[in-house]
Design a protein around this motif. Structure first.
Motif, short mmCIF file in Angstrom:
data_model
loop_
_atom_site.label_atom_id
_atom_site.label_comp_id
_atom_site.label_asym_id
_atom_site.label_seq_id
_atom_site.Cartn_x
_atom_site.Cartn_y
_atom_site.Cartn_z
N THR A 1 0.85 -1.19 0.00
CA THR A 1 0.00 0.00 0.00
C THR A 1 0.88 1.24 0.00
O THR A 1 2.10 1.17 0.20
CB THR A 1 -0.92 0.03 1.23
N TYR A 2 0.25 2.40 -0.25
CA TYR A 2 0.96 3.67 -0.14
C TYR A 2 0.03 4.67 0.54
O TYR A 2 -1.19 4.47 0.60
CB TYR A 2 1.38 4.18 -1.52
N ARG A 3 0.61 5.71 1.07
CA ARG A 3 -0.17 6.75 1.72
C ARG A 3 -0.52 7.84 0.71
O ARG A 3 0.37 8.47 0.15
CB ARG A 3 0.57 7.34 2.92
N ASP A 4 -1.80 8.02 0.48
CA ASP A 4 -2.27 9.05 -0.46
C ASP A 4 -1.90 10.43 0.09
O ASP A 4 -2.33 10.80 1.19
CB ASP A 4 -3.79 8.93 -0.64
N PRO A 5 -1.08 11.20 -0.63
CA PRO A 5 -0.66 12.50 -0.10
C PRO A 5 -1.80 13.50 0.06
O PRO A 5 -1.68 14.45 0.85
CB PRO A 5 0.36 12.99 -1.14
N GLN A 6 -2.89 13.30 -0.66
CA GLN A 6 -4.02 14.23 -0.57
C GLN A 6 -4.89 13.94 0.65
O GLN A 6 -5.35 14.87 1.33
CB GLN A 6 -4.88 14.12 -1.84
N THR A 7 -5.11 12.66 0.94
CA THR A 7 -6.05 12.30 2.02
C THR A 7 -5.36 11.71 3.25
O THR A 7 -5.96 11.64 4.31
CB THR A 7 -7.06 11.27 1.51
N GLY A 8 -4.11 11.25 3.10
CA GLY A 8 -3.43 10.59 4.19
C GLY A 8 -3.85 9.14 4.38
O GLY A 8 -3.35 8.47 5.27
N GLU A 9 -4.75 8.65 3.53
CA GLU A 9 -5.24 7.28 3.66
C GLU A 9 -4.27 6.30 2.99
O GLU A 9 -3.56 6.64 2.05
CB GLU A 9 -6.62 7.15 3.01
N ARG A 10 -4.28 5.04 3.49
CA ARG A 10 -3.52 3.98 2.86
C ARG A 10 -4.34 3.42 1.70
O ARG A 10 -5.52 3.11 1.85
CB ARG A 10 -3.21 2.86 3.84
N ARG A 11 -3.72 3.28 0.53
CA ARG A 11 -4.40 2.75 -0.64
C ARG A 11 -3.56 1.63 -1.25
O ARG A 11 -2.32 1.61 -1.10
CB ARG A 11 -4.62 3.85 -1.67
N PRO A 12 -4.21 0.69 -1.96
CA PRO A 12 -3.44 -0.37 -2.62
C PRO A 12 -2.47 0.23 -3.65
O PRO A 12 -2.83 1.15 -4.39
CB PRO A 12 -4.52 -1.23 -3.30
N LEU A 13 -1.28 -0.31 -3.69
CA LEU A 13 -0.27 0.14 -4.63
C LEU A 13 -0.28 -0.80 -5.84
O LEU A 13 -0.44 -2.01 -5.69
CB LEU A 13 1.11 0.13 -3.97
N THR A 14 -0.11 -0.27 -7.02
CA THR A 14 -0.07 -1.06 -8.24
C THR A 14 1.24 -0.79 -8.97
O THR A 14 1.90 0.23 -8.77
CB THR A 14 -1.25 -0.72 -9.17
N ALA A 15 1.63 -1.75 -9.83
CA ALA A 15 2.92 -1.65 -10.52
C ALA A 15 2.98 -0.47 -11.47
O ALA A 15 4.07 0.02 -11.78
CB ALA A 15 3.20 -2.94 -11.26
N ASP A 16 1.82 0.02 -11.94
CA ASP A 16 1.83 1.15 -12.86
C ASP A 16 1.67 2.50 -12.17
O ASP A 16 1.61 3.55 -12.82
CB ASP A 16 0.74 0.99 -13.93
N HIS A 17 1.63 2.51 -10.84
CA HIS A 17 1.52 3.77 -10.12
C HIS A 17 2.85 4.53 -10.23
O HIS A 17 3.93 3.94 -10.10
CB HIS A 17 1.19 3.51 -8.65
N PRO A 18 2.82 5.85 -10.47
CA PRO A 18 4.08 6.61 -10.63
C PRO A 18 5.03 6.50 -9.45
O PRO A 18 6.26 6.61 -9.62
CB PRO A 18 3.60 8.05 -10.82
N TYR A 19 4.49 6.32 -8.26
CA TYR A 19 5.34 6.23 -7.07
C TYR A 19 6.13 4.93 -7.03
O TYR A 19 7.27 4.88 -6.56
CB TYR A 19 4.47 6.36 -5.82
#
Length: 357
Positions: free
Chosen positions: A268-286
């Protein structure tokens, strides 16, 4: 004074088929890496385990460990980690480990986990839903076996009648035990079995610190003495951060976009806009960006890498710092260069910083 971490390496014997690597070459060069590690003063060599992977990820870490013990006579040999429920009856696993311990002259470090990939259990016709029960019973049986006396055991998954471990380990008692324990319940289990905590390379460094603190708090809660910590990380050394990444990008991409893709590992990663943890995917820029790596690993020029390791060592009090010098597809020369840069250019600087307080 902050304790100094012992440097270890991790081997998986994976290949990068797209670059023309063969499976037997990966094993031959893994053995050569072990000899180089011994030459360079590396303290431990760890073999990881998975099954049925297209890249040939090592399915038999105890067997591989026997060869490594001969190639590296001054290194301790461990698993990071062996998947206990997939090794058949736990008494047989105890026998395999005891043979390895005797072959190596008492240099075994036992690293165990319960597994997290359903397909691996399906391959062996084992119920994935019972893996935790099977793992805990395996730990029970291993501990009884290490005593060297006949024993009986009646569990939901395994039974033993008049079991006895021969040969016993070289030194009386249980060899050092390590458990991969990402969740609070898993850390509590590790403490109950008096095992050290082993942390895999995907957690953010701050998250890693919270895991270690939680483990130490659980150790205190259960009333035991302090237990050790081992951390697996990527250590990428270069003339700059960009150079360190560029040197190893093709090999890292295979490991982390194929073998440990976030869709497989549940990152997962922490959404910088909401602070929530979200599933991370291989195509995510981060994912696999410089920021992703900086959040988890040690990379850059030797002085910068050493400073970051020293900062985290003061916080984590690691007994073992483990890294992968040979990623799949990498030539042996590249892998040895990686190992030499960490052993010669980074770790002496870490020791100097920690020795200075």
């Amino acid at each position: 004074m902050t304790p100094l971490p012992r440097l270890g390496i991790s081997l998986s014997f994976q290949v990068h088929r797209a670059l023309g690597e063969s499976w037997d070459k990966a094993y031959r060069e893994g053995i050569e890496m072990a000899a180089e590690a011994d030459r360079l003063g590396v303290r431990t060599i760890w073999v990881s385990e998975h099954h049925g992977e297209a890249d040939g990820y090592c399915p038999s870490p105890v067997v591989a460990g026997a060869a490594l013990a001969v190639a590296a006579p001054r290194c301790r040999i461990g698993q990071s980690v062996a998947l206990a429920p997939l090794h058949g009856h736990p008494l047989r696993l105890a026998e395999d480990l005891a043979v390895l311990d005797n072959l190596s002259g008492g240099r075994v470090e036992i690293g165990l986990g319960q597994g997290y990939r359903p397909a691996e259990f399906a391959m062996f016709g084992l119920p994935y839903a019972r893996r935790t029960r099977a793992f805990e019973e395996a730990l029970d049986i291993l501990q009884l076996a290490w005593r060297g006396e006949p024993f009986d055991y009646g569990g939901q998954v395994y039974t033993v009648g008049g079991g006895v471990l021969r040969p016993p380990p070289v030194r009386p008692g249980t060899p050092p035990l390590w458990i991969g324990a990402a969740a609070p319940a898993s850390r509590a289990r590790a403490v109950r079995y008096r095992a050290g905590l082993m942390i895999a390379p995907l957690t953010e460094l701050e998250h890693t610190a919270r895991q270690v603190e939680s483990f130490d708090e659980e150790t205190t809660r259960q009333g035991g003495a302090q237990l050790p910590h081992a951390l697996i990380r990527e250590i990428l050394v270069g003339d700059s951060v960009a150079d360190a990444i560029e040197r190893q990008r093709p090999y890292l991409d295979h490991v982390y976009r194929v073998q440990y893709a976030p869709e497989r590992t549940g990152q997962t990663y922490r959404d910088p806009q909401t602070g929530e943890r979200r599933p991370l995917t291989a195509d995510h820029p981060y994912y696999m960006s410089e920021a992703f790596m900086q959040d988890r690993w040690f990379l850059g020029p030797p002085a910068d890498v050493a400073e970051k390791i020293a900062v985290w060592q003061r916080r984590l009090k690691l007994d073992h710092l483990i890294f992968q010098p040979r990623l799949p597809g990498m030539t042996l020369r590249q892998a040895v260069d990686n190992l030499e840069r960490v052993a010669w250019d980074v770790m002496p600087r870490v020791h100097a910083r920690l020795g200075a307080g």
